[in-house]
Scaffold this active site. Sequence first.
Site, PDB file in Angstrom:
ATOM      1  N   HIS A  48      38.360  30.702  65.957  1.00  0.00           N
ATOM      2  CA  HIS A  48      39.437  31.670  65.776  1.00  0.00           C
ATOM      3  C   HIS A  48      39.795  32.351  67.103  1.00  0.00           C
ATOM      4  O   HIS A  48      38.995  33.103  67.646  1.00  0.00           O
ATOM      5  CB  HIS A  48      38.956  32.713  64.758  1.00  0.00           C
ATOM      6  CG  HIS A  48      39.953  33.737  64.381  1.00  0.00           C
ATOM      7  ND1 HIS A  48      39.788  35.082  64.639  1.00  0.00           N
ATOM      8  CD2 HIS A  48      41.136  33.623  63.749  1.00  0.00           C
ATOM      9  CE1 HIS A  48      40.818  35.749  64.170  1.00  0.00           C
ATOM     10  NE2 HIS A  48      41.657  34.896  63.628  1.00  0.00           N
ATOM     11  N   ARG A  49      40.970  32.028  67.607  1.00  0.00           N
ATOM     12  CA  ARG A  49      41.417  32.486  68.945  1.00  0.00           C
ATOM     13  C   ARG A  49      40.401  32.037  70.008  1.00  0.00           C
ATOM     14  O   ARG A  49      40.163  32.742  70.999  1.00  0.00           O
ATOM     15  CB  ARG A  49      41.621  34.000  68.980  1.00  0.00           C
ATOM     16  CG  ARG A  49      42.458  34.553  67.826  1.00  0.00           C
ATOM     17  CD  ARG A  49      42.627  36.062  67.857  1.00  0.00           C
ATOM     18  NE  ARG A  49      42.941  36.577  66.530  1.00  0.00           N
ATOM     19  CZ  ARG A  49      42.905  37.841  66.159  1.00  0.00           C
ATOM     20  NH1 ARG A  49      42.601  38.775  67.046  1.00  0.00           N
ATOM     21  NH2 ARG A  49      43.194  38.204  64.925  1.00  0.00           N
ATOM     22  N   GLU A  75      41.828  27.480  67.270  1.00  0.00           N
ATOM     23  CA  GLU A  75      42.865  28.182  66.504  1.00  0.00           C
ATOM     24  C   GLU A  75      43.690  29.051  67.437  1.00  0.00           C
ATOM     25  O   GLU A  75      43.158  29.626  68.400  1.00  0.00           O
ATOM     26  CB  GLU A  75      42.206  29.058  65.431  1.00  0.00           C
ATOM     27  CG  GLU A  75      43.161  29.582  64.379  1.00  0.00           C
ATOM     28  CD  GLU A  75      43.755  30.949  64.607  1.00  0.00           C
ATOM     29  OE1 GLU A  75      44.647  31.346  63.854  1.00  0.00           O
ATOM     30  OE2 GLU A  75      43.328  31.638  65.576  1.00  0.00           O
ATOM     31  N   ASP A  77      47.548  31.655  67.692  1.00  0.00           N
ATOM     32  CA  ASP A  77      48.724  32.294  67.115  1.00  0.00           C
ATOM     33  C   ASP A  77      49.883  32.069  68.078  1.00  0.00           C
ATOM     34  O   ASP A  77      49.826  32.501  69.236  1.00  0.00           O
ATOM     35  CB  ASP A  77      48.467  33.793  66.941  1.00  0.00           C
ATOM     36  CG  ASP A  77      47.197  34.040  66.154  1.00  0.00           C
ATOM     37  OD1 ASP A  77      47.196  33.785  64.950  1.00  0.00           O
ATOM     38  OD2 ASP A  77      46.191  34.461  66.781  1.00  0.00           O
ATOM     39  N   HIS A  90      47.896  36.927  69.656  1.00  0.00           N
ATOM     40  CA  HIS A  90      47.846  37.373  68.263  1.00  0.00           C
ATOM     41  C   HIS A  90      48.806  38.513  67.966  1.00  0.00           C
ATOM     42  O   HIS A  90      49.611  38.428  67.042  1.00  0.00           O
ATOM     43  CB  HIS A  90      46.424  37.794  67.883  1.00  0.00           C
ATOM     44  CG  HIS A  90      46.350  38.250  66.458  1.00  0.00           C
ATOM     45  ND1 HIS A  90      46.479  39.575  66.100  1.00  0.00           N
ATOM     46  CD2 HIS A  90      46.206  37.551  65.303  1.00  0.00           C
ATOM     47  CE1 HIS A  90      46.402  39.665  64.773  1.00  0.00           C
ATOM     48  NE2 HIS A  90      46.235  38.452  64.276  1.00  0.00           N
ATOM     49  N   GLU A 169      49.101  28.517  64.346  1.00  0.00           N
ATOM     50  CA  GLU A 169      49.797  29.405  63.403  1.00  0.00           C
ATOM     51  C   GLU A 169      51.131  29.857  63.967  1.00  0.00           C
ATOM     52  O   GLU A 169      51.197  30.319  65.112  1.00  0.00           O
ATOM     53  CB  GLU A 169      48.922  30.644  63.119  1.00  0.00           C
ATOM     54  CG  GLU A 169      49.610  31.617  62.160  1.00  0.00           C
ATOM     55  CD  GLU A 169      48.846  32.906  61.914  1.00  0.00           C
ATOM     56  OE1 GLU A 169      47.660  33.000  62.301  1.00  0.00           O
ATOM     57  OE2 GLU A 169      49.457  33.832  61.338  1.00  0.00           O
ATOM     58  N   GLN A 206      49.620  26.154  60.471  1.00  0.00           N
ATOM     59  CA  GLN A 206      49.278  27.193  59.496  1.00  0.00           C
ATOM     60  C   GLN A 206      50.278  28.338  59.585  1.00  0.00           C
ATOM     61  O   GLN A 206      50.792  28.655  60.668  1.00  0.00           O
ATOM     62  CB  GLN A 206      47.863  27.727  59.773  1.00  0.00           C
ATOM     63  CG  GLN A 206      47.628  28.024  61.224  1.00  0.00           C
ATOM     64  CD  GLN A 206      46.493  28.986  61.523  1.00  0.00           C
ATOM     65  OE1 GLN A 206      46.012  29.696  60.650  1.00  0.00           O
ATOM     66  NE2 GLN A 206      46.087  29.048  62.777  1.00  0.00           N
TER      67      GLN A 206
HETATM   68  O1  G3P Z   1      45.098  32.080  61.057  1.00  0.00           O
HETATM   69  C1  G3P Z   1      44.007  32.420  60.271  1.00  0.00           C
HETATM   70  C2  G3P Z   1      43.612  33.759  60.670  1.00  0.00           C
HETATM   71  O2  G3P Z   1      43.656  33.746  62.046  1.00  0.00           O
HETATM   72  C3  G3P Z   1      44.577  34.731  60.113  1.00  0.00           C
HETATM   73  O3  G3P Z   1      44.389  35.956  60.615  1.00  0.00           O
HETATM   74  O4  G3P Z   1      45.509  37.762  61.766  1.00  0.00           O
HETATM   75  O5  G3P Z   1      43.673  36.510  62.870  1.00  0.00           O
HETATM   76  O6  G3P Z   1      45.879  35.467  62.589  1.00  0.00           O
HETATM   77  P1  G3P Z   1      44.893  36.431  62.041  1.00  0.00           P
HETATM   78 CA    CA Z   2      45.697  33.219  63.253  1.00  0.00          CA
END
Ligand code: G3P
Ligand code: CA
Length: 366
Positions: A48-49, A75, A77, A90, A169, A206
Amino acid sequence: MPVTVAKRALLPCLLLAVVGAHAATETITPPALIASRQGIAHPAVIAHRGASFDAPESTAAAYTLARDLGADYLEMDLQRTHDGELIALHDNSLLRTTDVANKFPARKNQPASAFTLAELKTLDAGSWFNKAYPDRARPSYVGLPILTLDEIIDIAQSNPGHTPGLYIETKEPQLFPGIEHDLKRKLTQRGLLPPQPDRPGQVILQTFDKSSLQLLQKEMPDTPKVLLLWVGAGGMTPDKSVSFADSGEKTKAAYYASLHPKDKTEFTQWLDFAKANGAIGTGPSAALTHGGDQSYSDLIQPWMNTTAHARGLLVHAYTLDEPVDFKKAMTAGVNGIFTNRPRELLNYYQRVTAQTVKQVLEQNGY
Ligand code: G3P
Ligand code: CA
């Protein structure tokens, strides 16, 4: 041999069970098989990131660390700069993770999309981490830049031993009309579209946004897509409409944990929408055992995951960092986890990583 009375009584039940099991295997494809057909690891480790517990989120330090630890996916954004470049960031605002207030004081409240890539590249996206997490701080994080999608693709592809996939995302896509098309153009330019037959799940798209899912499906019908699930504004209608301020809860985590989808129909309608619009899975939020700012509504209850699986959808839950939560999620039936700590999750899955976080960071020059 004659059948006893007790066995006679059991026989119809056994036959029904066999027929039932057969019908179930005909209609419900096991999630592991769905994942395998898409070339998606099962269960999946989604950084995540990047490995953002140990390095500043969405920077080269975090992504190279996740890659070299062996995460299945990086992952990110996706946002777009004023001059049309795709970047990973993000927040809309630059205030939390950069020194925009020092470098552009008059523009510090403007969104990232108001800045050109050249302007964004002057920002320090690493020092905030050292201040926020002194126990994990490193001098080498100072000055780390915001990255473009191109640069993250380069990172993913530059370890000959392991090429993680990309889990991209569209972040607040209503602010970036046409970003789905821009993404398609970039992925095509980089040879990631059309998907490779031997690894169709190398890129997963996503979004929380239903309209963006439809646009992603229109632009990239053969690339796997996941609809992210959330209770509240822009997501599922909650069972009660009370703000955090009025809720009486002490923390945001407790507030989110108290929110549930309005009813089962509300939940299943989101799954049906996902399925009808080309998603291969959902990305539900989860409530964390120890709370924190990434603890949200519990959308990974077993019935919820079963309902997704019955529709042939995978379930990738966000964002879990601790073994206690990995265990809860896996027991509840999820098929992959977004984590800020990919080494912890890999180890939990018994995919033991030879190197420590410290070793990988130092090997990569951090
Ligand atoms: O993309 C999945 C998760 O990352 C969603 O939460 O706010 O961290 O993008 P967020
Ligand atoms: Ca995300």
